[in-house]
Design an enzyme around this catalytic site. Structure first.
Site, PDB file in Angstrom:
ATOM      1  N   HIS A  72      65.657  -0.536  31.438  1.00  0.00           N
ATOM      2  CA  HIS A  72      65.571  -0.765  32.887  1.00  0.00           C
ATOM      3  C   HIS A  72      65.758  -2.242  33.196  1.00  0.00           C
ATOM      4  CE1 HIS A  72      63.439   3.041  34.626  1.00  0.00           C
ATOM      5  NE2 HIS A  72      64.401   3.355  33.761  1.00  0.00           N
ATOM      6  N   TYR A 200      56.627   0.652  42.538  1.00  0.00           N
ATOM      7  CA  TYR A 200      55.211   0.313  42.727  1.00  0.00           C
ATOM      8  C   TYR A 200      54.986   0.209  44.236  1.00  0.00           C
ATOM      9  CZ  TYR A 200      54.917  -1.117  37.770  1.00  0.00           C
ATOM     10  OH  TYR A 200      54.927  -1.145  36.394  1.00  0.00           O
ATOM     11  N   PRO A 292      46.470  -0.718  34.120  1.00  0.00           N
ATOM     12  CA  PRO A 292      47.870  -0.444  33.762  1.00  0.00           C
ATOM     13  C   PRO A 292      48.894  -0.925  34.801  1.00  0.00           C
ATOM     14  CG  PRO A 292      46.690   1.585  34.226  1.00  0.00           C
ATOM     15  CD  PRO A 292      45.688   0.501  34.260  1.00  0.00           C
ATOM     16  N   LYS A 296      50.823  -3.700  30.635  1.00  0.00           N
ATOM     17  CA  LYS A 296      50.608  -4.679  29.572  1.00  0.00           C
ATOM     18  C   LYS A 296      49.783  -4.177  28.399  1.00  0.00           C
ATOM     19  CE  LYS A 296      53.134  -7.617  31.287  1.00  0.00           C
ATOM     20  NZ  LYS A 296      54.403  -7.103  30.770  1.00  0.00           N
ATOM     21  N   TYR A 384      56.317  -9.704  33.980  1.00  0.00           N
ATOM     22  CA  TYR A 384      56.481  -8.255  33.810  1.00  0.00           C
ATOM     23  C   TYR A 384      57.296  -7.937  32.550  1.00  0.00           C
ATOM     24  CZ  TYR A 384      57.091  -3.334  35.035  1.00  0.00           C
ATOM     25  OH  TYR A 384      57.056  -1.956  35.015  1.00  0.00           O
TER      26      TYR A 384
HETATM   27  P1  FAS Z   1      44.230   3.299  21.045  1.00  0.00           P
HETATM   28  O1  FAS Z   1      43.012   3.575  21.879  1.00  0.00           O
HETATM   29  O2  FAS Z   1      45.541   3.829  21.478  1.00  0.00           O
HETATM   30  O3  FAS Z   1      43.990   3.864  19.554  1.00  0.00           O
HETATM   31  C1  FAS Z   1      42.746   3.723  18.941  1.00  0.00           C
HETATM   32  C2  FAS Z   1      42.653   4.763  17.837  1.00  0.00           C
HETATM   33  O4  FAS Z   1      41.414   4.533  17.141  1.00  0.00           O
HETATM   34  C3  FAS Z   1      42.598   6.192  18.368  1.00  0.00           C
HETATM   35  O5  FAS Z   1      43.542   7.001  17.688  1.00  0.00           O
HETATM   36  C4  FAS Z   1      41.161   6.651  18.094  1.00  0.00           C
HETATM   37  O6  FAS Z   1      41.089   8.021  17.742  1.00  0.00           O
HETATM   38  C5  FAS Z   1      40.765   5.773  16.927  1.00  0.00           C
HETATM   39  N1  FAS Z   1      39.308   5.527  16.866  1.00  0.00           N
HETATM   40  C6  FAS Z   1      38.494   5.209  17.891  1.00  0.00           C
HETATM   41  N2  FAS Z   1      37.227   5.070  17.436  1.00  0.00           N
HETATM   42  C7  FAS Z   1      37.260   5.303  16.086  1.00  0.00           C
HETATM   43  C8  FAS Z   1      36.285   5.319  15.058  1.00  0.00           C
HETATM   44  N3  FAS Z   1      35.003   5.055  15.336  1.00  0.00           N
HETATM   45  N4  FAS Z   1      36.683   5.619  13.796  1.00  0.00           N
HETATM   46  C9  FAS Z   1      37.993   5.878  13.520  1.00  0.00           C
HETATM   47  N5  FAS Z   1      38.971   5.870  14.448  1.00  0.00           N
HETATM   48  C10 FAS Z   1      38.597   5.594  15.725  1.00  0.00           C
HETATM   49  N6  FAS Z   1      48.918   0.840  28.797  1.00  0.00           N
HETATM   50  C11 FAS Z   1      50.070   0.563  29.432  1.00  0.00           C
HETATM   51  O7  FAS Z   1      50.735  -0.422  29.085  1.00  0.00           O
HETATM   52  N7  FAS Z   1      50.501   1.373  30.466  1.00  0.00           N
HETATM   53  C12 FAS Z   1      49.789   2.491  30.844  1.00  0.00           C
HETATM   54  O8  FAS Z   1      50.185   3.196  31.756  1.00  0.00           O
HETATM   55  C13 FAS Z   1      48.593   2.812  30.194  1.00  0.00           C
HETATM   56  N8  FAS Z   1      47.863   3.932  30.548  1.00  0.00           N
HETATM   57  C14 FAS Z   1      46.678   4.196  29.895  1.00  0.00           C
HETATM   58  C15 FAS Z   1      45.891   5.332  30.231  1.00  0.00           C
HETATM   59  C16 FAS Z   1      44.677   5.588  29.568  1.00  0.00           C
HETATM   60  C17 FAS Z   1      43.844   6.800  29.938  1.00  0.00           C
HETATM   61  C18 FAS Z   1      44.225   4.712  28.552  1.00  0.00           C
HETATM   62  C19 FAS Z   1      42.895   4.953  27.848  1.00  0.00           C
HETATM   63  C20 FAS Z   1      44.998   3.593  28.208  1.00  0.00           C
HETATM   64  C21 FAS Z   1      46.226   3.340  28.876  1.00  0.00           C
HETATM   65  N9  FAS Z   1      47.027   2.244  28.543  1.00  0.00           N
HETATM   66  C22 FAS Z   1      48.184   1.946  29.172  1.00  0.00           C
HETATM   67  C23 FAS Z   1      46.644   1.367  27.511  1.00  0.00           C
HETATM   68  C24 FAS Z   1      47.016   2.009  26.199  1.00  0.00           C
HETATM   69  O9  FAS Z   1      48.381   2.294  26.182  1.00  0.00           O
HETATM   70  C25 FAS Z   1      46.571   1.070  25.127  1.00  0.00           C
HETATM   71  O10 FAS Z   1      46.912  -0.273  25.417  1.00  0.00           O
HETATM   72  C26 FAS Z   1      47.078   1.442  23.766  1.00  0.00           C
HETATM   73  O11 FAS Z   1      46.729   2.767  23.514  1.00  0.00           O
HETATM   74  C27 FAS Z   1      46.442   0.480  22.764  1.00  0.00           C
HETATM   75  O12 FAS Z   1      46.652   0.978  21.527  1.00  0.00           O
HETATM   76  P2  FAS Z   1      45.516   0.819  20.398  1.00  0.00           P
HETATM   77  O13 FAS Z   1      45.012  -0.578  20.415  1.00  0.00           O
HETATM   78  O14 FAS Z   1      46.145   1.355  19.159  1.00  0.00           O
HETATM   79  O15 FAS Z   1      44.297   1.716  20.866  1.00  0.00           O
HETATM   80  C1  PHB Z   2      53.803   4.836  32.928  1.00  0.00           C
HETATM   81  O1  PHB Z   2      54.986   5.226  32.927  1.00  0.00           O
HETATM   82  O2  PHB Z   2      52.866   5.507  32.455  1.00  0.00           O
HETATM   83  C2  PHB Z   2      53.490   3.478  33.519  1.00  0.00           C
HETATM   84  C3  PHB Z   2      54.536   2.631  33.844  1.00  0.00           C
HETATM   85  C4  PHB Z   2      54.248   1.377  34.377  1.00  0.00           C
HETATM   86  C5  PHB Z   2      52.926   1.012  34.583  1.00  0.00           C
HETATM   87  C6  PHB Z   2      51.881   1.871  34.245  1.00  0.00           C
HETATM   88  C7  PHB Z   2      52.162   3.117  33.717  1.00  0.00           C
HETATM   89  O3  PHB Z   2      52.652  -0.210  35.123  1.00  0.00           O
END
Ligand code: FAS
Ligand code: PHB
Length: 389
Positions: A72, A200, A292, A296, A384
Site C-alpha cells: 500500500h 481511518y 492499534p 505499531k 506510519y
Molecule cells: P503475542 O501476545 O502475540 O504472543 C505471546 C505468546 O506467548 C502467545 O502465543 C501466548 O500464548 C504465549 N504466552 C503467554 N503467556 C505465556 C506463558 N505464561 N507461558 C508460555 N507462553 C505464554 N498490533 C497491530 O499492529 N495492529 C493491530 O491491529 C493489532 N490488533 C491487536 C488486537 C488484539 C486483541 C491484541 C491483543 C493485540 C493487537 N495488536 C495489534 C498487537 C499485536 O499484534 C501484538 O503487537 C503482537 O501480537 C505482539 O507479538 P508478541 O510480542 O509475539 O506477543
Molecule cells: C488491521 O488490519 O487489523 C489494522 C490495520 C491498521 C491499524 C490497526 C489494525 O492501524
C-alpha cells in the site's frame, strides 16, 4: 535439556527471534502455553512496516507475504464528511504491506518446522529462574511431568499477560500506562473492502477503520464503549454504525456480509523499563503495548527482535556483550517514539468523554491542517511507515 536461548512465547516475537537464531546456528527452544491452532485463531494486526517485511525476509519466511500481501502506497483520513488521501510513498519513498499477523505467524511456524526448530506447545506453568545470575533455566509442565531447560539466556516473548515480566522483582521495574476509555469492536467478513486502501475515520459518533486482509476479505473496526457486549452487535447493527461514521461515497458503496470473527479489544499504552534483567530479555508485547491506531504493536516486536538478535549474534560470534548490554536502551528509544505516535493518532481520531463539540472542531481543524500541510503530512507519514531501526 540444554539450549543457548530459551524463548517463552510462540507469537511473532518468539518465532521471529527463534528463526533468526536458528538460521545463525544458535540453538534455541520455544515454549508456549497453548497450541498452534489457538495461536493461529487469534485475529490481530494487519499492517507491516518495511522493517518487518525485511525481518521476515531475513528469517527466510517472506515468500508468501510477497506473493499474497498487498503493498500500500497510502491511506485515507476521513473527517467532516470528506476523504483525504495521505500519499505515504510520495512523502517518504516507503510503503506498507497489508498482510495479516495470522498469516505471518503461520509462515514463521512453517519455516521453524522446516528448519527443525524445537517448539514445545501446551507447556504448563512455564517459569524463568535464576536469570539474575550466571546459570538461568526455565521449567514447565507437560504430561504431568515437570521439565527443566538450562540455558544461557531467556527471551520473554510471552505478551502482555505473560509470565516473564511478572517474574521480575517489582522494585527492578518501572511501568508507564495509559488506559483509554473505549475499545475497538472489530469484525472479519469475506466481502470486498470498501476501498483499495485503509480509511481511518474521525466522526462525532466515534472512530472507524476500514482495513482488509485481501481483496476479498475485509477487516472493519468501530470505536465502542468498554462495557459493550458482542452479543448486542448483530452484523446489521455493526455495518449500519460503520456506514454512519464514513463519508457518503464509501457508505453507499459498502458491500456487507456475514462476519466470521467479531471481538472487542481494549486499548492501552504501556511500557515496562528496562527491557533486560540479567539473562532475561523482554521482547514485544511482554514489554510494551500500543493502541492499534498507529498499526505499531506487531511492528515494534520486529525492531525489538532486530536489536536482541544482533546482540546475541555478536555475543556468540565475537564474545562481546556490548550488543546485549545496549538492547534495552536501543529498543526503548524506538518503542517510545512509536508509543508517542500511537497515542497521538488515538487522541486525534477518537471521541473521548470530554471531547464535546469544541473538541470535535479542534480535532477536525488539526486534521484539516494535517492534510493541507506537506510538512505535517510528512511527519505523520514517516511515523506510519516506520521510523528507522
Ligand atoms: P503475542 O501476545 O502475540 O504472543 C505471546 C505468546 O506467548 C502467545 O502465543 C501466548 O500464548 C504465549 N504466552 C503467554 N503467556 C505465556 C506463558 N505464561 N507461558 C508460555 N507462553 C505464554 N498490533 C497491530 O499492529 N495492529 C493491530 O491491529 C493489532 N490488533 C491487536 C488486537 C488484539 C486483541 C491484541 C491483543 C493485540 C493487537 N495488536 C495489534 C498487537 C499485536 O499484534 C501484538 O503487537 C503482537 O501480537 C505482539 O507479538 P508478541 O510480542 O509475539 O506477543
Ligand atoms: C488491521 O488490519 O487489523 C489494522 C490495520 C491498521 C491499524 C490497526 C489494525 O492501524
Amino acid at each position: 535439556m540444554r539450549t543457548k536461548v530459551a524463548i517463552i512465547g510462540s507469537g511473532p516475537s518468539g518465532l521471529l527471534l527463534g528463526q533468526l537464531l536458528t538460521n545463525a546456528g544458535i540453538d534455541n527452544v520455544i515454549l508456549d502455553r497453548v497450541n498452534k491452532d489457538y495461536i493461529l485463531g487469534r485475529v490481530r494486526a494487519g499492517v507491516l512496516e518495511e522493517g518487518m517485511v525485511g525481518m521476515l525476509d531475513r528469517a527466510g519466511a517472506g515468500a508468501r507475504m510477497h506473493k499474497e500481501g498487498l503493498p500500500h502506497d497510502g491511506f485515507s483520513l476521513a473527517f467532516d464528511g470528506r476523504d483525504h488521501r495521505l500519499d505515504l510513498f510520495g512523502l517518504t519513498g516507503k510503503r506498507v504491506m497489508v498482510y495479516g499477523q495470522t498469516e505471518l505467524t503461520h509462515d514463521l511456524m512453517d519455516k521453524r518446522e522446516a528448519t527443525g526448530g524445537v517448539t514445545i506447545y501446551d507447556a504448563g506453568n512455564v517459569a524463568p529462574h535464576e536469570f539474575d545470575v550466571a546459570s538461568p533455566y526455565v521449567t514447565y509442565e507437560k504430561d504431568g511431568v515437570t521439565h527443566r531447560i538450562d540455558c544461557d539466556f531467556i527471551a520473554g516473548c510471552d505478551g502482555f499477560h505473560g509470565v516473564s515480566r511478572k517474574s521480575v522483582p517489582e522494585s527492578a521495574l518501572q511501568t508507564f500506562e495509559r488506559v483509554y476509555p473505549f475499545g475497538w469492536l472489530g469484525i472479519l467478513a469475506d466481502v470486498p473492502p470498501v476501498s483499495h486502501e485503509l480509511i481511518y475515520a474521525n466522526h462525532p459518533r466515534g472512530f472507524a477503520l476500514c482495513s482488509m486482509r485481501s481483496e476479498t476479505r475485509s477487516r472493519y473496526y468501530i470505536q465502542c464503549a468498554l462495557d459493550e457486549k458482542i452479543e448486542d452487535w448483530s452484523d446489521e447493527r455493526f455495518f449500519d454504525e460503520l456506514r454512519r461514521r464514513l463519508p457518503v461515497e464509501h457508505a453507499e458503496r459498502m458491500v456487507t456480509g456475514p462476519s466470521f470473527e467479531k471481538s472487542i479489544a481494549p486499548l492501552r499504552s504501556f511500557v515496562a523499563e528496562p527491557m533486560r534483567f540479567g539473562k532475561l530479555f523482554l521482547v514485544g508485547d511482554a514489554a510494551h503495548i500500543v493502541p492499534p491506531t498507529g498499526a505499531k504493536g506487531l511492528n515494534l516486536a520486529a525492531s525489538d527482535v532486530h536489536y536482541l538478535f544482533d546482540g546475541l549474534q555478536e555475543y556468540y560470534s565475537e564474545k562481546s556483550a556490548a550488543g546485549i548490554d545496549a538492547y534495552s536502551s536501543r529498543a526503548l528509544k524506538r518503542v517510545w517514539r512509536a508509543v508517542r505516535f500511537s497515542w497521538s493518532m488515538t487522541t486525534l481520531m477518537h471521541r473521548f468523554p470530554d471531547t464535546g463539540e469544541f473538541g470535535q472542531k479542534i480535532q477536525e481543524a488539526e486534521l484539516d491542517y494535517l492534510v493541507s500541510s506537506k510538512a505535517a503530512s510528512t511527519a505523520l507519514a514517516e511515523n506510519y511507515v516506520g521510523l528507522p531501526y
